[in-house]
Design a protein around this motif. Structure first.
Motif, PDB file in Angstrom:
ATOM      1  N   PRO A   1      -8.768  10.002  14.112  1.00 36.19           N
ATOM      2  CA  PRO A   1      -8.543  10.473  15.102  1.00 36.19           C
ATOM      3  C   PRO A   1      -7.323   9.666  16.014  1.00 36.19           C
ATOM      4  O   PRO A   1      -7.323   8.913  16.202  1.00 36.19           O
ATOM      5  CB  PRO A   1      -9.974  10.563  15.772  1.00 36.19           C
ATOM      6  N   GLY A   2      -6.169  10.200  16.541  1.00 34.45           N
ATOM      7  CA  GLY A   2      -5.492  10.427  17.177  1.00 34.45           C
ATOM      8  C   GLY A   2      -4.110   9.330  16.311  1.00 34.45           C
ATOM      9  O   GLY A   2      -3.072   9.322  17.272  1.00 34.45           O
ATOM     10  N   ALA A   3      -4.917   9.260  15.227  1.00 38.19           N
ATOM     11  CA  ALA A   3      -3.687   8.129  14.350  1.00 38.19           C
ATOM     12  C   ALA A   3      -3.098   9.399  13.630  1.00 38.19           C
ATOM     13  O   ALA A   3      -2.759   9.966  13.427  1.00 38.19           O
ATOM     14  CB  ALA A   3      -4.273   7.236  13.995  1.00 38.19           C
ATOM     15  N   VAL A   4      -1.543   8.646  13.788  1.00 40.99           N
ATOM     16  CA  VAL A   4      -0.386   9.311  12.811  1.00 40.99           C
ATOM     17  C   VAL A   4      -0.437   8.174  11.573  1.00 40.99           C
ATOM     18  O   VAL A   4      -0.313   7.030  11.669  1.00 40.99           O
ATOM     19  CB  VAL A   4       0.885   9.202  13.138  1.00 40.99           C
ATOM     20  N   LEU A   5      -0.610   8.907  10.318  1.00 42.70           N
ATOM     21  CA  LEU A   5      -0.224   9.147   9.236  1.00 42.70           C
ATOM     22  C   LEU A   5       1.053   8.451   8.442  1.00 42.70           C
ATOM     23  O   LEU A   5       1.683   9.591   8.227  1.00 42.70           O
ATOM     24  CB  LEU A   5      -1.518   8.391   7.485  1.00 42.70           C
ATOM     25  N   VAL A   6       2.015   6.874   7.673  1.00 46.49           N
ATOM     26  CA  VAL A   6       2.928   7.131   8.002  1.00 46.49           C
ATOM     27  C   VAL A   6       2.945   6.880   6.265  1.00 46.49           C
ATOM     28  O   VAL A   6       2.195   6.073   6.437  1.00 46.49           O
ATOM     29  CB  VAL A   6       3.549   5.854   9.012  1.00 46.49           C
ATOM     30  N   ASN A   7       4.030   7.290   5.981  1.00 44.70           N
ATOM     31  CA  ASN A   7       4.096   6.845   4.282  1.00 44.70           C
ATOM     32  C   ASN A   7       5.333   6.673   3.796  1.00 44.70           C
ATOM     33  O   ASN A   7       6.461   7.497   4.089  1.00 44.70           O
ATOM     34  CB  ASN A   7       2.904   7.805   2.691  1.00 44.70           C
ATOM     35  N   VAL A   8       5.733   5.388   2.367  1.00 43.03           N
ATOM     36  CA  VAL A   8       6.648   5.613   2.685  1.00 43.03           C
ATOM     37  C   VAL A   8       7.739   6.776   0.820  1.00 43.03           C
ATOM     38  O   VAL A   8       6.358   7.072   0.225  1.00 43.03           O
ATOM     39  CB  VAL A   8       7.035   4.144   1.444  1.00 43.03           C
ATOM     40  N   ALA A   9       8.799   7.404   1.143  1.00 41.81           N
ATOM     41  CA  ALA A   9       8.600   8.166   0.479  1.00 41.81           C
ATOM     42  C   ALA A   9       9.636   8.255  -0.982  1.00 41.81           C
ATOM     43  O   ALA A   9      10.218   7.136  -0.815  1.00 41.81           O
ATOM     44  CB  ALA A   9       9.290   9.543   1.035  1.00 41.81           C
ATOM     45  N   ASP A  10      10.189   8.429  -2.089  1.00 44.37           N
ATOM     46  CA  ASP A  10      10.603   7.875  -2.883  1.00 44.37           C
ATOM     47  C   ASP A  10      11.997   7.501  -2.909  1.00 44.37           C
ATOM     48  O   ASP A  10      12.557   6.683  -4.290  1.00 44.37           O
ATOM     49  CB  ASP A  10      10.763   9.491  -3.765  1.00 44.37           C
ATOM     50  N   LEU A  11      12.727   8.344  -2.893  1.00 42.19           N
ATOM     51  CA  LEU A  11      14.384   7.680  -1.823  1.00 42.19           C
ATOM     52  C   LEU A  11      14.783   6.711  -0.909  1.00 42.19           C
ATOM     53  O   LEU A  11      15.115   5.909  -1.504  1.00 42.19           O
ATOM     54  CB  LEU A  11      14.962   8.848  -0.869  1.00 42.19           C
ATOM     55  N   MET A  12      13.455   6.012  -0.830  1.00 50.15           N
ATOM     56  CA  MET A  12      12.898   4.904   0.556  1.00 50.15           C
ATOM     57  C   MET A  12      12.941   3.900  -0.063  1.00 50.15           C
ATOM     58  O   MET A  12      12.851   2.754  -0.343  1.00 50.15           O
ATOM     59  CB  MET A  12      11.949   4.916   1.619  1.00 50.15           C
ATOM     60  N   GLN A  13      11.919   3.979  -1.415  1.00 49.12           N
ATOM     61  CA  GLN A  13      11.687   3.523  -2.461  1.00 49.12           C
ATOM     62  C   GLN A  13      12.811   2.701  -3.038  1.00 49.12           C
ATOM     63  O   GLN A  13      13.046   1.347  -3.644  1.00 49.12           O
ATOM     64  CB  GLN A  13      10.532   3.938  -3.329  1.00 49.12           C
ATOM     65  N   ARG A  14      13.527   3.686  -3.460  1.00 50.64           N
ATOM     66  CA  ARG A  14      14.891   3.497  -4.607  1.00 50.64           C
ATOM     67  C   ARG A  14      15.665   2.860  -3.234  1.00 50.64           C
ATOM     68  O   ARG A  14      16.396   2.486  -4.228  1.00 50.64           O
ATOM     69  CB  ARG A  14      15.599   5.183  -4.637  1.00 50.64           C
ATOM     70  N   TRP A  15      15.711   2.622  -1.860  1.00 55.06           N
ATOM     71  CA  TRP A  15      17.280   2.351  -1.261  1.00 55.06           C
ATOM     72  C   TRP A  15      16.849   1.062  -1.004  1.00 55.06           C
ATOM     73  O   TRP A  15      17.425   0.061  -0.892  1.00 55.06           O
ATOM     74  CB  TRP A  15      16.421   3.227   0.373  1.00 55.06           C
ATOM     75  N   THR A  16      15.863   0.718  -0.503  1.00 52.99           N
ATOM     76  CA  THR A  16      14.945  -0.893  -0.872  1.00 52.99           C
ATOM     77  C   THR A  16      14.768  -1.203  -2.421  1.00 52.99           C
ATOM     78  O   THR A  16      14.350  -2.308  -1.923  1.00 52.99           O
ATOM     79  CB  THR A  16      13.712  -0.876   0.194  1.00 52.99           C
TER      80      THR A  16
ATOM     81  N   VAL B   1       0.800  -0.969   0.403  1.00 49.93           N
ATOM     82  CA  VAL B   1      -0.114   0.120  -0.119  1.00 49.93           C
ATOM     83  C   VAL B   1       0.751   1.652  -0.037  1.00 49.93           C
ATOM     84  O   VAL B   1       0.357   2.250  -0.386  1.00 49.93           O
ATOM     85  CB  VAL B   1      -0.914  -0.003   1.231  1.00 49.93           C
ATOM     86  N   GLY B   2       2.389   0.733   0.520  1.00 49.40           N
ATOM     87  CA  GLY B   2       2.793   2.643   0.555  1.00 49.40           C
ATOM     88  C   GLY B   2       2.472   3.383   2.457  1.00 49.40           C
ATOM     89  O   GLY B   2       3.322   4.369   1.960  1.00 49.40           O
ATOM     90  N   PHE B   3       1.510   2.981   2.792  1.00 47.91           N
ATOM     91  CA  PHE B   3       0.333   4.032   3.670  1.00 47.91           C
ATOM     92  C   PHE B   3       0.574   3.596   4.792  1.00 47.91           C
ATOM     93  O   PHE B   3      -0.342   1.618   4.280  1.00 47.91           O
ATOM     94  CB  PHE B   3      -0.286   4.549   3.354  1.00 47.91           C
ATOM     95  N   VAL B   4       0.329   3.839   5.569  1.00 47.71           N
ATOM     96  CA  VAL B   4      -0.160   2.812   7.202  1.00 47.71           C
ATOM     97  C   VAL B   4      -0.524   4.292   8.043  1.00 47.71           C
ATOM     98  O   VAL B   4       0.078   5.148   8.219  1.00 47.71           O
ATOM     99  CB  VAL B   4       0.943   1.460   7.992  1.00 47.71           C
TER     100      VAL B   4
END
Length: 310
Positions: A229-244, A37-40
């Motif tokens: 509410p109360g949650a943090v949305l975290v997503n992968v960014a471009d350099l991390m995709q490249r890194w992995t 998904v790229g998001f959590v």
């Protein structure tokens, strides 16, 4: 495409000391979320809703001041940290093929007391911004550790490249965003509150006050991201995709316009995590899928695309 919600309590900031052992389920959930998904959504991170509400209130006080009060703090006014400062409405375009975004922002790239900070109506601005920056830095390092473990990597693969967050030599940015009400009669063709884009660096932490964010499916369709509410949305960014080497996926997203007749404003606070400027990013699986690049060179290239065509 449902964005999973993961309980991060085992590595909450409320826990002074953490262990890699009790989070097998978290590692599996993060690996699944970031590869598919790229998001959590992370809940129970230790960053409270009261902290989020406070920084949004202080930021809004600054944004609602007259423009002449904000101009002395504009982006590019700080020689040592050119990305630090205020970005006025319709200056940035995150999708270079579309009109400028209908948002304004304040970037915090340094928490040095030597930087000039707004005061007056936004009296607690510096203290609130720097305190929240530090909290996000702590959380992002725990997320990066968990991400490395989910790939069976030594956490230092990621952590050693983020040693300078908050100091010179690292482009990590805390960005407060304000989306004013929209006059649909004046909106340009294809103009959005925030144009279609993917983020630049390692990961992004997003705290929002309402809905409006949309993520693009692999089919090309955009879907609404729910407000949790109360949650943090975290997503992968471009350099991390490249890194992995494309194991983790960075997904295009945007902030849509409100419906006609909806005069509401919108706020968010975003922590864009970047590797140190001199960190050399190579594919962590040992492949040569992408050539090596330093964190600073990559970030500068992306800034030129966003700000170069004002």
């Amino acid at each position: 495409m449902d964005i999973p919600v993961v309980d991060f309590a085992a590595w909450s900031l409320r826990n002074r000391n953490i262990s890699d052992e009790p989070i097998h389920t978290v590692k599996e959930q993060l690996e699944s979320a970031f590869t598919q998904v790229g998001f959590v959504f992370l809940k129970n991170t230790g960053i409270t809703q009261e902290e989020v509400d406070r920084i949004m209130a202080v930021s809004k006080t600054f944004f609602l001041q007259p423009e002449e009060v904000k101009i002395p703090f504009r982006r590019d006014s700080f020689d040592v940290n050119p990305n630090h400062g205020w970005v006025r409405l319709e200056v940035e375009r995150l999708n270079p093929s579309c009109p400028e975004d209908l948002k304004e922002s304040f970037n915090v790239t340094s928490i040095s007391p030597d930087i000039k900070w707004p005061s007056g109506a936004a009296e607690d601005f510096q203290e609130t911004q720097t305190s929240f920056f530090r909290r996000c830095r702590q959380l992002s390092l725990r997320v990066l550790r968990a991400m490395a473990l989910s790939l069976s990597l030594d956490p230092q693969v990621f952590l050693s490249a983020h040693r300078l967050i908050g100091d010179e030599g690292n482009g990590t940015t805390l960005r407060s965003l304000y989306y004013p009400s929209v006059d649909h009669d004046k909106v340009k063709e294809r103009q959005l509150r925030c144009g279609e884009h993917s983020d630049y660096g390692s990961i992004t932490l997003l705290f929002s006050s309402s809905g409006g964010l949309q993520v693009r499916r692999r089919s090309g369709e955009f879907i609404d991201v729910p407000y949790v509410p109360g949650a943090v949305l975290v997503n992968v960014a471009d350099l991390m995709q490249r890194w992995t080497a494309d194991r983790f996926v960075s997904v295009v997203h945007r902030v849509r316009l409100p419906p006609v007749g909806d005069s509401s404003t919108r706020q968010s606070v975003v922590f864009f995590v970047h590797p140190d400027d001199d960190a050399l990013i190579t594919c962590c699986d040992g492949s040569n899928k992408y050539p090596p690049v330093t964190g600073g060179a990559y970030l500068e290239e992306r800034f030129k695309a966003s700000y170069g065509a004002k």
